[in-house]
Design a protein around this motif. Structure first.
Motif, PDB file in Angstrom:
ATOM      1  N   GLN A  79      50.048  63.250 107.441  1.00 10.53           N
ATOM      2  CA  GLN A  79      48.953  64.171 107.177  1.00 10.53           C
ATOM      3  C   GLN A  79      48.983  65.327 108.172  1.00 10.53           C
ATOM      4  N   ARG A  89      49.990  69.256 107.263  1.00 10.94           N
ATOM      5  CA  ARG A  89      48.978  70.298 107.473  1.00 10.94           C
ATOM      6  C   ARG A  89      49.515  71.384 108.414  1.00 10.94           C
ATOM      7  N   ASP A 111      46.564  70.600 102.221  1.00  6.84           N
ATOM      8  CA  ASP A 111      45.439  70.262 103.095  1.00  6.84           C
ATOM      9  C   ASP A 111      45.339  68.750 103.287  1.00  6.84           C
ATOM     10  N   ARG A 151      43.876  66.221 101.878  1.00  6.74           N
ATOM     11  CA  ARG A 151      42.543  65.608 101.927  1.00  6.74           C
ATOM     12  C   ARG A 151      42.518  64.393 101.013  1.00  6.74           C
ATOM     13  N   GLU A 209      39.644  64.148  98.438  1.00  7.59           N
ATOM     14  CA  GLU A 209      39.732  65.056  97.295  1.00  7.59           C
ATOM     15  C   GLU A 209      40.980  64.812  96.461  1.00  7.59           C
ATOM     16  N   TYR A 218      45.100  68.573 115.339  1.00  9.59           N
ATOM     17  CA  TYR A 218      44.844  69.598 114.321  1.00  9.59           C
ATOM     18  C   TYR A 218      45.482  70.916 114.768  1.00  9.59           C
ATOM     19  N   THR A 249      33.008  66.678 112.247  1.00 12.52           N
ATOM     20  CA  THR A 249      33.728  66.081 111.121  1.00 12.52           C
ATOM     21  C   THR A 249      35.200  66.454 111.170  1.00 12.52           C
ATOM     22  N   GLU A 250      35.961  65.732 110.358  1.00  7.77           N
ATOM     23  CA  GLU A 250      37.388  66.003 110.284  1.00  7.77           C
ATOM     24  C   GLU A 250      37.616  67.434 109.806  1.00  7.77           C
ATOM     25  N   SER A 251      36.826  67.838 108.823  1.00  4.18           N
ATOM     26  CA  SER A 251      37.048  69.174 108.271  1.00  4.18           C
ATOM     27  C   SER A 251      36.608  70.258 109.272  1.00  4.18           C
ATOM     28  N   ASP A 252      35.581  69.964 110.102  1.00  4.50           N
ATOM     29  CA  ASP A 252      35.211  70.893 111.186  1.00  4.50           C
ATOM     30  C   ASP A 252      36.383  71.087 112.132  1.00  4.50           C
ATOM     31  N   GLU A 306      39.516  70.522 111.510  1.00  8.58           N
ATOM     32  CA  GLU A 306      40.599  71.190 110.797  1.00  8.58           C
ATOM     33  C   GLU A 306      40.406  72.701 110.837  1.00  8.58           C
ATOM     34  N   GLN A 307      39.155  73.140 110.601  1.00 10.09           N
ATOM     35  CA  GLN A 307      38.852  74.581 110.590  1.00 10.09           C
ATOM     36  C   GLN A 307      38.772  75.110 112.021  1.00 10.09           C
TER      37      GLN A 307
END
Lengths: 92, 470
Positions: free
Chosen positions: B168, B172, B178, B180, B183, B317, B351-354, B356-357
């Motif tokens: 992963q 990335r 991505d 995910r 998703e 990340y 969060t993971e997505s935080d 990531e961004q």
């Protein structure tokens, strides 16, 4: 040997309507297609020889979006549809 | 008897190309049903699929990232099966000549999980089962996938977890997906078998399909291991079959009956021509590759003196590592920057997505400026920490929160005066220190720090006091 019944069956499976008067002609054509395939099977050529189409390689598209079709168009040939989806009925 | 777990993974990853693999329809997630479709991706007769060049490039990058061999010649094959998620009754995939051969994923223990190959293929449509009927949406049909097939080298759930996380992370990093799992842009089929410890031969394996979270992968593997061991211990035999994992009951169940064993009748897709990959193209793509996380992590440890644990956190990340790379520009101690990021900034990217961004109000340049103020001795650590919190709250630079007087620091004369005052006002501490209590020195330094409102340099103060008492 390909029979008229084979052609009728294939037409049914392919969801194609074949008029009665075309059945004989199609049976003959189908037989020719099968014979042609047999000829290929009997050819002694190496597997490589059949492997490429006109010796073409590396035919690519660029990654550029083109408009898709409206869902009505996409669903037009669907045997059944519901709520913009193709519908597959469970026959069990 | 003790049993060993043996596992291999088939991992599907959706590629972030703009268009589908064989037509120009968008790959955008979602959309009204059947609106990202055309005659090619719904498989109408007489249509001609043409391969998206970017898919090949992305797959080669994936191959380079896992040390695989990039094939010189690759071909597309048809995998025949009849199910409504594929309107053509076959999936265009690769079996005989995949793009990538071999490769490996290295775990933190140094163990390498070998890869068998990586191939490209099209994704299937989405099925919704409702009122006993099936509703089909082909928006996802034809979205490009790579499938990464590992060798059965995994021996524990921990190795499985790390394997998936490493894949992963690296995919990335190179920007091809991505990944995910929730998703569905990354999904795993997990093969599991058991064998008596020490045995060289593999047991019969089962395959758990379509796992969409690491937590579930771990639970399903643990369940399947126990189930197979119990079966063997009680005199039974494991049957090779495809299983579904139910995360509510935490159990696996059979998806297909044995007699329904699949014969995919793979053959070369006559619609698609041979892919030749010139070595120059591979080298050009290699040159485009970013520094990979494993290399970055090693560099942080070896060249920058970052502790291993922290280096792993910083490189997990890509955005975070890029933030760090930009923020250490010209600073004395990269570790200080790392401490600020891990200690204070991570809390704001929960969060993971935080993560990531990693899109926080403070820029790497602003953090860099703050650390340089610290480096130059103009401010102290406590003030820097408090300032960073304010910066993160507002997005404003450090200088907005630090006044000129804060930054003045304490010059040598002032420091001398402060130290003298501390010695005069703390007779007991002085006596203790002279009596051999090193700790008493701290009280004196603390006094200097307090009276300078944190601006004095604690180390300089300590040295000065020692000198005065010396």
């Amino acid at each position: 040997m390909v029979t008229r019944e084979d052609v009728e069956n294939i037409a049914l499976l392919s969801k194609l309507f074949v008029p009665e008067e075309e059945l004989d002609g199609l049976t003959k054509s189908m037989q020719e297609i099968i014979d042609f395939a047999d000829a290929i099977n009997n050819a002694p050529a190496s597997a490589e020889g059949f492997d490429c189409i006109n010796n073409l390689s590396n035919v690519f598209r660029e990654d550029e979006v083109v408009p898709s079709y409206p869902s009505e168009e996409i669903l037009r040939n669907a045997p059944a549809q519901a709520e913009d989806h193709f519908l597959v009925r469970n026959r069990e | 008897m003790k049993y060993e777990l043996v596992s291999g993974f088939e991992t599907h990853i959706e590629l972030q190309t703009k268009t589908k693999i064989f037509c120009g329809c968008t790959t955008q997630f979602g959309g009204e049903p059947n609106t990202h479709c055309c005659p090619v991706c719904i498989g109408l007769p007489g249509t001609l699929p043409v391969l998206n060049r970017e898919v090949v490039r992305f797959a080669i990058k994936a191959g380079l990232a896992v040390h695989g061999e990039i094939a010189s010649v690759a071909k597309m094959d048809r995998k025949n099966y009849c199910y409504p998620d594929l309107s053509k009754a076959y999936q265009i995939s690769q079996l005989y000549a995949p793009l990538i051969i071999g490769g490996y994923v290295e775990l933190s223990s140094g163990k390498k999980i070998r890869l068998h190959h990586i191939h490209i293929e099209e994704d299937a449509g989405k099925l919704i089962h409702r009122h006993g009927d099936t509703y089909v949406d082909y928006n996802r049909g034809g979205v490009p996938l790579i499938e990464i097939v590992s060798e059965p080298d995994i021996r524990s759930v921990d190795e499985a977890r790390e394997y998936v996380e490493k894949l992963q992370q690296v995919m990335r990093y190179i920007g091809i997906s991505d990944c995910r799992m929730q998703e569905g842009s990354m999904r795993c089929d997990v093969n599991v078998s058991v064998r008596p410890e020490g045995s060289e031969t593999f047991g019969t394996r089962t395959e758990i399909k379509n796992m969409n979270s690491i937590t579930n992968i771990v639970k399903a593997m643990e369940y399947e291991y126990d189930r197979q061991v119990d079966l063997i211990e009680s005199g039974g035999k494991v049957v090779q079959e495809t299983l579904r994992y139910d995360d509510v009951s935490g159990t696996t169940s059979s998806m297909r009956s044995k007699e329904d064993a699949h014969d995919y009748r793979y053959f070369r897709d006559p619609d698609l021509v041979t892919i030749n990959i010139p070595r120059e193209e591979v080298e050009a793509l290699r040159a485009e590759m970013p520094e990979l996380p494993a290399d970055k992590c090693r560099r942080y440890i070896d060249a920058l003196g970052i502790p291993e644990k922290d280096a792993q956190l910083l490189t997990k990340y890509r955005r975070i590592s890029e933030f760090f790379d930009a923020a250490i520009e010209g600073v004395k101690s990269p570790k200080t920057v790392s401490n600020f990021i891990i200690g204070q900034m991570f809390r704001r990217a929960e969060t993971e997505s935080d993560k990531e961004q990693f899109d926080l109000p403070t820029t790497p340049q602003q953090l860099n400026a703050l650390v340089k103020l610290l480096d130059s001795g103009k401010i102290r650590n406590n003030l820097a920490k408090a300032t960073l919190e304010k910066m993160l709250d507002t997005g404003k630079p450090a200088t907005d929160f630090i006044s000129e007087s804060d930054m003045g620091g304490v010059d040598d004369n002032a420091l001398l005066a402060l130290c003298k005052a501390a010695i005069e006002g703390n007779a007991k501490a002085v006596a203790d220190f002279r009596g051999g209590k090193e700790k008493a020195l701290k009280a004196l330094v603390g006094n200097v720090m307090k009276n300078s409102r944190g601006k004095a340099d604690a180390q300089a103060a300590e040295a000065k006091i020692k000198e005065l008492l010396g």
